[in-house]
Motif scaffolding. Structure first.
Motif, mmCIF file in Angstrom:
data_model
loop_
_atom_site.group_PDB
_atom_site.id
_atom_site.type_symbol
_atom_site.label_atom_id
_atom_site.label_comp_id
_atom_site.label_asym_id
_atom_site.label_seq_id
_atom_site.Cartn_x
_atom_site.Cartn_y
_atom_site.Cartn_z
ATOM 1 N N LYS A 221 34.086 31.755 33.745
ATOM 2 C CA LYS A 221 33.036 32.769 33.541
ATOM 3 C C LYS A 221 32.680 33.392 34.836
ATOM 4 O O LYS A 221 32.404 34.489 35.155
ATOM 5 N N LYS A 222 32.671 32.487 35.783
ATOM 6 C CA LYS A 222 32.228 33.075 37.374
ATOM 7 C C LYS A 222 33.151 33.946 37.757
ATOM 8 O O LYS A 222 32.950 34.902 38.282
ATOM 9 N N VAL A 223 34.688 33.611 37.484
ATOM 10 C CA VAL A 223 35.622 34.286 38.122
ATOM 11 C C VAL A 223 35.568 35.791 37.426
ATOM 12 O O VAL A 223 35.666 36.807 37.953
ATOM 13 N N HIS A 240 40.564 49.337 45.585
ATOM 14 C CA HIS A 240 40.630 48.651 46.868
ATOM 15 C C HIS A 240 40.747 47.332 47.101
ATOM 16 O O HIS A 240 40.236 46.606 46.249
ATOM 17 N N VAL A 241 41.436 46.828 48.026
ATOM 18 C CA VAL A 241 41.963 45.310 48.122
ATOM 19 C C VAL A 241 40.778 44.631 49.050
ATOM 20 O O VAL A 241 40.374 43.708 48.998
ATOM 21 N N GLU A 242 40.419 45.654 50.054
ATOM 22 C CA GLU A 242 39.400 44.847 51.131
ATOM 23 C C GLU A 242 38.268 44.605 50.468
ATOM 24 O O GLU A 242 37.607 45.787 49.929
ATOM 25 N N GLY A 243 37.577 43.583 50.757
ATOM 26 C CA GLY A 243 36.146 43.264 50.421
ATOM 27 C C GLY A 243 36.156 43.053 48.885
ATOM 28 O O GLY A 243 35.474 42.741 48.388
ATOM 29 N N ASN A 244 37.231 43.050 48.313
ATOM 30 C CA ASN A 244 37.581 42.799 46.735
ATOM 31 C C ASN A 244 37.770 41.158 46.798
ATOM 32 O O ASN A 244 38.710 40.423 47.080
ATOM 33 N N VAL A 245 36.497 40.621 46.195
ATOM 34 C CA VAL A 245 36.532 39.012 46.117
ATOM 35 C C VAL A 245 37.815 38.319 45.658
ATOM 36 O O VAL A 245 38.428 37.216 45.934
ATOM 37 N N VAL A 246 38.088 38.993 44.379
ATOM 38 C CA VAL A 246 39.199 38.458 43.739
ATOM 39 C C VAL A 246 40.665 38.440 44.632
ATOM 40 O O VAL A 246 41.393 37.388 44.367
ATOM 41 N N PHE A 247 40.731 39.397 45.279
ATOM 42 C CA PHE A 247 42.068 39.380 46.182
ATOM 43 C C PHE A 247 41.782 38.183 47.438
ATOM 44 O O PHE A 247 42.721 37.575 47.599
ATOM 45 N N THR A 248 40.429 38.118 47.793
ATOM 46 C CA THR A 248 40.368 37.109 48.774
ATOM 47 C C THR A 248 40.782 35.704 48.471
ATOM 48 O O THR A 248 41.299 34.833 49.066
ATOM 49 N N TYR A 249 40.218 35.473 47.157
ATOM 50 C CA TYR A 249 40.642 34.330 46.414
ATOM 51 C C TYR A 249 42.081 34.089 45.990
ATOM 52 O O TYR A 249 42.733 33.071 46.569
ATOM 53 N N LEU A 250 42.704 35.037 45.682
ATOM 54 C CA LEU A 250 44.036 35.105 45.632
ATOM 55 C C LEU A 250 44.861 34.524 46.712
ATOM 56 O O LEU A 250 45.647 34.032 46.711
ATOM 57 N N ASP A 251 44.637 35.463 47.678
ATOM 58 C CA ASP A 251 45.040 35.047 49.119
ATOM 59 C C ASP A 251 45.107 33.538 49.315
ATOM 60 O O ASP A 251 45.972 33.012 50.202
ATOM 61 N N ILE A 252 44.095 33.075 49.188
ATOM 62 C CA ILE A 252 43.995 31.579 49.440
ATOM 63 C C ILE A 252 44.536 30.468 48.390
ATOM 64 O O ILE A 252 45.304 29.505 48.790
ATOM 65 N N PHE A 253 44.307 30.956 47.039
ATOM 66 C CA PHE A 253 44.541 30.143 46.064
ATOM 67 C C PHE A 253 46.050 30.199 45.178
ATOM 68 O O PHE A 253 46.630 29.393 44.785
ATOM 69 N N ASP A 254 46.579 31.490 45.463
ATOM 70 C CA ASP A 254 47.955 31.821 44.901
ATOM 71 C C ASP A 254 48.917 31.498 46.044
ATOM 72 O O ASP A 254 49.016 31.914 46.892
ATOM 73 N N PRO A 255 49.610 30.481 45.667
ATOM 74 C CA PRO A 255 50.955 30.030 46.538
ATOM 75 C C PRO A 255 52.046 31.079 46.643
ATOM 76 O O PRO A 255 52.994 31.114 47.557
ATOM 77 N N LEU A 277 43.698 41.042 36.112
ATOM 78 C CA LEU A 277 43.754 40.370 37.706
ATOM 79 C C LEU A 277 43.104 38.999 37.474
ATOM 80 O O LEU A 277 43.451 38.046 38.164
ATOM 81 N N LYS A 278 41.986 39.131 37.161
ATOM 82 C CA LYS A 278 40.756 37.968 37.039
ATOM 83 C C LYS A 278 41.476 36.761 36.325
ATOM 84 O O LYS A 278 41.281 35.679 36.494
ATOM 85 N N LYS A 279 42.118 37.303 35.041
ATOM 86 C CA LYS A 279 42.886 36.076 34.267
ATOM 87 C C LYS A 279 43.904 35.460 35.093
ATOM 88 O O LYS A 279 44.108 34.195 34.943
ATOM 89 N N HIS A 280 44.694 36.158 35.977
ATOM 90 C CA HIS A 280 45.618 35.520 36.843
ATOM 91 C C HIS A 280 44.973 34.694 37.779
ATOM 92 O O HIS A 280 45.471 33.561 38.129
ATOM 93 N N LEU A 281 43.675 35.266 38.433
ATOM 94 C CA LEU A 281 43.214 34.172 39.522
ATOM 95 C C LEU A 281 42.565 32.974 38.982
ATOM 96 O O LEU A 281 42.734 31.807 39.286
ATOM 97 N N ILE A 282 42.357 33.054 37.621
ATOM 98 C CA ILE A 282 41.715 31.865 36.859
ATOM 99 C C ILE A 282 42.758 30.768 36.661
ATOM 100 O O ILE A 282 42.656 29.653 36.948
ATOM 101 N N GLU A 283 44.004 31.383 36.201
ATOM 102 C CA GLU A 283 45.161 30.353 36.343
ATOM 103 C C GLU A 283 45.538 29.670 37.321
ATOM 104 O O GLU A 283 45.814 28.523 37.429
ATOM 105 N N VAL A 284 45.604 30.311 38.535
ATOM 106 C CA VAL A 284 46.112 29.781 39.876
ATOM 107 C C VAL A 284 45.191 28.803 40.516
ATOM 108 O O VAL A 284 45.214 27.961 40.908
ATOM 109 N N MET A 285 43.717 29.304 40.047
ATOM 110 C CA MET A 285 42.650 28.288 40.467
ATOM 111 C C MET A 285 42.595 27.253 39.703
ATOM 112 O O MET A 285 42.493 26.039 40.106
ATOM 113 N N GLU A 286 42.929 27.389 38.647
ATOM 114 C CA GLU A 286 42.963 25.994 37.525
ATOM 115 C C GLU A 286 44.070 25.049 38.042
ATOM 116 O O GLU A 286 43.819 24.006 37.971
ATOM 117 N N VAL A 287 45.321 25.617 38.690
ATOM 118 C CA VAL A 287 46.339 24.450 39.029
ATOM 119 C C VAL A 287 45.682 23.630 40.205
ATOM 120 O O VAL A 287 45.853 22.500 40.262
#
Ligand code: TRP
Length: 339
Positions: A221-223, A240-255, A277-287
């Motif tokens: 829900k938060k993502v 835009h990618v800069e300042g986009n929180v989803v990409f900031t998180y992907l940079d950290i959580f997606d290997p 995009l958010k569904k993808h982030l949820i998946e990699v964060m869940e890992v």
């Protein structure tokens, strides 16, 4: 050769969030598992009282939460001494001696404390304990003879004051019992997770955090509510990618860095929807978060066992601290009745 001692800690004023995890906890676990250190991690309840003196219930509750967060992320009590600050008898005593070696003016110059005083709106009623908490923190570090202190950048002024106090002590009593510590800081540009609303700081008061203990639904829900790019209205619009929180998180959580790069290019060209995009982030964060969450739930089923870990850690820490205190009292010439 004796292993280097590292010590760090957290005030128990709430649950820890994934900003803590990225910025500091995962580094502690890596240092712990390297085998190069003798680690101490402190739940700094005494320090939590410096700005929550009238809310002991919150501190007590948060103590368990923080302990569960530690155990969940992989701080292993067989390798790391997890201790509770208020249970270490030598700390108030060393703090008292340090207090005479620092001026009030010096305390008032600490930039982190200054900022906190502003933030908390103390006005003319700054609790003396709050103004002096860096002295107590110096005692935390010095009593265990820690040489490495892994912390966030905001703690550099505390390390500075600790080194000054250690030097003053050794100088005043012509001794070398206390050692000067070094901070270990997160690499530049890393270690800072923005809140889900895009605010640079993740914090409870802003209600923009994802917590280590959040269940899978809450995380999703938060993502899904994350700040992205307000100009990206239709899927086909370039984003835009800069300042986009989803990409900031992907940079950290997606290997998979190549995959992140491809997603960025697709998003910038247009045609990639925020939800996908958010569904993808949820998946990699869940890992990352699933095993942590499961370990937390397992420990949470047996709180007395968690308290026992804290008790054993504090007992061991007391032995180490007391050995230093004997040297401290001897250096000061107040070991009048020692045999
Ligand atoms: N000041 C730290 C914080 O607010 C907590 C802390 C207390 C600490 N004692 C410490 C950190 C000793 C490092 C070493 O997060």
């Amino acid at each position: 050769m004796a292993k280097e001692i590292y010590l760090t800690g957290d005030r128990p004023t709430g649950r820890l969030h994934i900003g803590h995890y990225i910025g500091s906890l995962r580094n502690r676990v890596a240092m712990q598992n390297s085998g190069d250190y003798q680690p101490f991690v402190m739940i700094a309840d005494t320090q939590a009282f410096t700005d929550n003196a009238r809310d002991p219930e919150k501190i007590r509750r948060s103590l368990t939460e923080v302990a569960l967060d530690y155990l969940a992320v992989g701080i292993d009590p067989s390798k790391t001494t997890i201790l509770v600050q208020s249970q270490i008898h030598g700390l108030p005593e060393l703090t008292e001696y340090f207090m005479n070696l620092v001026s009030v003016a010096r305390l008032q110059r600490n930039p982190t404390v200054k900022a906190e005083i502003q933030q908390k709106g103390f006005g003319e009623s700054i609790p003396a304990g709050f103004l002096t908490y860096p002295v107590s923190q110096a005692a935390d570090i010095a009593i265990f003879k820690a040489t490495k202190v892994p912390v966030g950048d905001d703690q550099e002024p505390m390390l500075e004051q600790t080194r000054e106090l250690v030097r003053s002590f050794n100088n005043a009593y012509q001794t070398d019992v206390l050692v000067e510590p070094q901070g270990v800081f997160p690499p530049k540009g890393e270690g800072r997770l923005p809140g889900i609303d895009g605010n640079a700081k993740m914090s409870k008061s802003l209600n923009n955090g994802i917590y280590i203990g959040d269940d899978a639904d809450t995380l999703a829900k938060k993502v899904k509510s994350m700040y992205t790019d307000p100009t990206h209205i239709n899927i086909d619009d370039p984003g835009h990618v800069e300042g986009n929180v989803v990409f900031t998180y992907l940079d950290i959580f997606d290997p998979d860095k190549q995959r992140v790069q491809d997603l960025k290019e697709h998003y910038q060209a247009g045609g990639l929807g925020d939800m996908k995009l958010k569904k993808h982030l949820i998946e990699v964060m869940e890992v990352h978060m699933k095993p942590i969450r499961e370990r937390r739930e397992a420990y949470a089923k047996d709180i007395p066992a968690v308290m026992d870990i804290l008790k054993k850690g504090s007992d061991h820490a007391n032995e180490v601290a007391e050995a230093t205190m004997e040297q401290v009292r001897h250096a000061m010439g107040i070991d009048y009745f020692a045999k």
